[in-house]
Design a protein around this motif. Structure first.
Motif, PDB file in Angstrom:
ATOM      1  N   VAL A  52       4.673   8.952 -42.427  1.00 35.92           N
ATOM      2  CA  VAL A  52       5.287  10.163 -42.958  1.00 35.92           C
ATOM      3  C   VAL A  52       5.298  11.277 -41.911  1.00 35.92           C
ATOM      4  N   LYS A  53       4.220  11.392 -41.144  1.00 33.14           N
ATOM      5  CA  LYS A  53       4.068  12.524 -40.225  1.00 33.14           C
ATOM      6  C   LYS A  53       4.725  12.316 -38.861  1.00 33.14           C
ATOM      7  N   ILE A  54       4.622  11.095 -38.311  1.00 35.80           N
ATOM      8  CA  ILE A  54       5.168  10.875 -36.966  1.00 35.80           C
ATOM      9  C   ILE A  54       6.248   9.796 -36.922  1.00 35.80           C
ATOM     10  N   GLY A  55       6.467   9.087 -38.041  1.00 35.83           N
ATOM     11  CA  GLY A  55       7.551   8.121 -38.115  1.00 35.83           C
ATOM     12  C   GLY A  55       7.166   6.709 -37.714  1.00 35.83           C
ATOM     13  N   TYR A  56       8.105   5.775 -37.967  1.00 30.15           N
ATOM     14  CA  TYR A  56       7.876   4.354 -37.698  1.00 30.15           C
ATOM     15  C   TYR A  56       7.695   4.062 -36.216  1.00 30.15           C
ATOM     16  N   LYS A  57       8.576   4.652 -35.402  1.00 33.36           N
ATOM     17  CA  LYS A  57       8.581   4.312 -33.981  1.00 33.36           C
ATOM     18  C   LYS A  57       7.278   4.703 -33.304  1.00 33.36           C
ATOM     19  N   LYS A  58       6.847   5.942 -33.480  1.00 32.74           N
ATOM     20  CA  LYS A  58       5.625   6.396 -32.825  1.00 32.74           C
ATOM     21  C   LYS A  58       4.401   5.659 -33.363  1.00 32.74           C
ATOM     22  N   THR A  59       4.410   5.361 -34.667  1.00 37.76           N
ATOM     23  CA  THR A  59       3.293   4.609 -35.244  1.00 37.76           C
ATOM     24  C   THR A  59       3.222   3.214 -34.633  1.00 37.76           C
ATOM     25  N   ALA A  60       4.388   2.572 -34.478  1.00 35.06           N
ATOM     26  CA  ALA A  60       4.427   1.236 -33.874  1.00 35.06           C
ATOM     27  C   ALA A  60       3.954   1.277 -32.424  1.00 35.06           C
ATOM     28  N   LEU A  61       4.374   2.299 -31.679  1.00 33.11           N
ATOM     29  CA  LEU A  61       3.969   2.417 -30.280  1.00 33.11           C
ATOM     30  C   LEU A  61       2.462   2.625 -30.159  1.00 33.11           C
ATOM     31  N   VAL A 109       2.677  -5.313 -24.344  1.00 36.53           N
ATOM     32  CA  VAL A 109       3.259  -4.444 -23.312  1.00 36.53           C
ATOM     33  C   VAL A 109       4.786  -4.510 -23.367  1.00 36.53           C
ATOM     34  N   ALA A 110       5.331  -5.726 -23.461  1.00 36.40           N
ATOM     35  CA  ALA A 110       6.786  -5.893 -23.515  1.00 36.40           C
ATOM     36  C   ALA A 110       7.362  -5.219 -24.759  1.00 36.40           C
ATOM     37  N   ALA A 111       6.701  -5.404 -25.902  1.00 31.86           N
ATOM     38  CA  ALA A 111       7.179  -4.787 -27.143  1.00 31.86           C
ATOM     39  C   ALA A 111       7.122  -3.264 -27.057  1.00 31.86           C
ATOM     40  N   ILE A 166      10.110  -2.088 -24.933  1.00 32.00           N
ATOM     41  CA  ILE A 166      11.391  -2.257 -25.624  1.00 32.00           C
ATOM     42  C   ILE A 166      11.556  -1.219 -26.730  1.00 32.00           C
ATOM     43  N   ILE A 167      10.531  -1.074 -27.564  1.00 28.26           N
ATOM     44  CA  ILE A 167      10.610  -0.130 -28.675  1.00 28.26           C
ATOM     45  C   ILE A 167      10.778   1.305 -28.177  1.00 28.26           C
ATOM     46  N   SER A 168      10.217   1.599 -27.009  1.00 25.92           N
ATOM     47  CA  SER A 168      10.337   2.946 -26.445  1.00 25.92           C
ATOM     48  C   SER A 168      11.789   3.349 -26.215  1.00 25.92           C
ATOM     49  N   PHE A 169      12.641   2.357 -25.939  1.00 25.10           N
ATOM     50  CA  PHE A 169      14.034   2.647 -25.620  1.00 25.10           C
ATOM     51  C   PHE A 169      14.998   2.382 -26.781  1.00 25.10           C
ATOM     52  N   VAL A 170      14.465   1.974 -27.924  1.00 30.26           N
ATOM     53  CA  VAL A 170      15.320   1.644 -29.064  1.00 30.26           C
ATOM     54  C   VAL A 170      15.237   2.745 -30.116  1.00 30.26           C
ATOM     55  N   ALA A 171      16.390   3.154 -30.639  1.00 31.79           N
ATOM     56  CA  ALA A 171      16.429   4.166 -31.694  1.00 31.79           C
ATOM     57  C   ALA A 171      16.091   3.527 -33.037  1.00 31.79           C
ATOM     58  N   ILE A 172      15.117   4.093 -33.737  1.00 29.30           N
ATOM     59  CA  ILE A 172      14.680   3.582 -35.024  1.00 29.30           C
ATOM     60  C   ILE A 172      14.956   4.629 -36.104  1.00 29.30           C
ATOM     61  N   PRO A 173      15.626   4.264 -37.208  1.00 25.33           N
ATOM     62  CA  PRO A 173      15.852   5.235 -38.284  1.00 25.33           C
ATOM     63  C   PRO A 173      14.528   5.687 -38.898  1.00 25.33           C
TER      64      PRO A 173
END
Length: 447
Positions: A71-80, A202-204, A207-214
């Motif tokens: 909720v606070k930082i989103g899917y992408k940052k949480t995944a990273l 590391v690879a994930a 990759i996720i760093s450069f991908v736009a996530i809704p």
């Protein structure tokens, strides 16, 4: 522009599939790694299962915070963050193979705990934070990337299949690398798996760093948190379902984990397999996870016509029968089952027939999570999101119950420890028959 977005989504989807597989890979390392530490500490099954305990203990602390992070930082940052934490946890486990083997830290009963074991447990605990966050992220993220509906569900089911496949291969790979556990077996023997896992993280991450996530659930600045008059704890069937999730995860991990220890133990207390016991145990435990994949596939095919309640009742009762047969069948009654070693490849090994019936339980445990979850959140309405965080915390049962089971196996024997599994399955049968009924329909659940 549309084509570029589709390509970005495809890359993100494939990456999420890898992460889905990594969740199971990292989680399922603990039990086969435990055979190494069990041997290190004179056959203590309890200490051997401590890594698994630490892995799942993290869920107790991270379940609700992980949901808040979305909720606070989103899917992408949480995944990273999760992938960075996972890399740190795996690297910490690797460090346990480099130093600390001669440094005594404290006494645990008759055992003197070494620094390398403490380092390993710390790594397992850190990995637990990682997989908890990833579990919270992956399902909704795949649903979003698929656009919701049938396509989103299809992506989740595909990710779940890869998760089961990874769970199948992990004990097989560990067993193949170890072969037979001896006094010289150490964490350095399984270092290649740790390096592969770290490389994938590391690879994930890149990759996720450069991908736009809704990010549809990202909390807007200044938004007020809604207050409810009740909570999921106000519903009896939900409370009993929370207990059910705790018990279920303990069953799912405890059955193959103890079986792996039993088959790897060459003494009279264990299965007595003198050569390649760890490899055979790992391969047979892998069949359990493979059957979970089969069970999930079958359940997805019939769930449109057969209710979650019916499925839970049938599989709980069937699993009780399988485990009872395993307990009462003498060890000298054997069956031929496959094993694998690096040197000899696939081979057939004679193992107690109890192993076969315990492996068959994978067909039953495969559908329990979905059944319990669906029944427990039925009729919750606006309280469903809160309940999801509670359920994630209760995954800690996958650490607590197997640890208790190993303690029992240390004192009274491997097969006797499965009476704990019988009691746990009996509770799930009760939940399916009686406990899942919503008796609190008077509580308003709509906005």
């Amino acid at each position: 522009m549309t084509q570029q977005k589709q390509n970005g989504n495809l890359v993100a989807i494939i990456t999420m599939f890898f992460i889905f597989a990594m969740i199971s890979f990292v989680t399922n390392l603990a039990a086969p790694f435990g055979t190494i530490w069990r041997n290190e500490y004179a056959g203590s099954n309890t200490l051997g299962m401590m890594g698994n305990m630490m892995n799942f203990l993290a869920y107790l602390f991270m379940g609700i915070p992980a949901g808040n992070m979305l909720v606070k930082i989103g899917y992408k940052k949480t995944a990273l963050i999760a992938m960075a934490v996972g890399f740190l946890g795996l690297f910490t486990q690797y460090l346990s193979s480099l130093f600390g083997a001669n440094a005594e830290v404290f006494a645990f009963g008759e055992y003197v705990i070494k620094l390398n074991f403490v380092i390993y447990l710390l790594g397992a605990f850190i990995c637990g934070f990682c997989v908890c966050m990833l579990n919270t992220v992956v399902n909704p993220m795949l649903n979003l990337l698929g656009g919701g509906g049938n396509k989103g569900n299809q992506l989740i089911q595909t990710g779940g299949a890869l998760n089961s496949l990874s769970g199948t291969l992990t004990p097989l790979f560990v067993g193949a690398l170890i072969g037979t556990v001896t006094s010289k077996t150490a964490m350095s023997d399984v270092a290649p798996l740790l390096f592969v896992a770290m490389g994938v993280f590391v690879a994930a991450f890149i990759i996720i760093s450069f991908v736009a996530i809704p990010e549809p659930h990202l909390q807007k600045s200044g938004a007020k948190k809604e207050k409810f008059s009740h909570s999921p704890w106000s519903f009896r069937h939900t409370v009993l379902g929370v207990v059910g999730i705790f018990i279920y995860v303990g069953i799912e991990i405890g059955i193959p984990g103890t079986l792996n220890f039993y088959l790897a133990d060459a003494s009279d207390k264990g299965a007595g397999i003198m050569m390649n016991g760890a490899a055979i145990g790992g391969a047979i435990a892998a069949i359990y996870w493979l059957l979970m994949l089969v069970g999930r596939t079958a359940s997805s095919a019939i769930s449109g016509k057969v209710s979650s309640r019916t499925q839970l009742i049938v599989v709980s009762a069937t699993a009780i029968v399988f485990v009872l047969i395993a307990i009462f069948t003498p060890k000298d009654v054997t069956v031929s089952m496959p094993g694998y070693t690096v040197g000899e490849g696939f081979m057939m090994a004679q193992v107690p027939v109890s192993a076969l019936f315990l492996v068959l339980c994978g067909l039953c445990t495969s559908v329990m999570w979905g059944g319990i979850f669906n029944l427990a959140v039925e009729g919750l309405g606006k309280y469903t999101a809160q309940a999801s965080g509670i359920f994630m915390m209760m995954v800690v049962g996958g650490g607590v119950l197997p640890l208790i089971q190993q303690s029992i196996s240390d004192s009274v024997g491997y097969m006797a420890s499965y009476w704990l599994i019988i009691a746990a399955l009996a509770y799930l049968l009760f939940y399916g028959l009686v406990g899942c009924k919503n008796v609190n329909k008077d509580i308003p659940v709509e906005d």
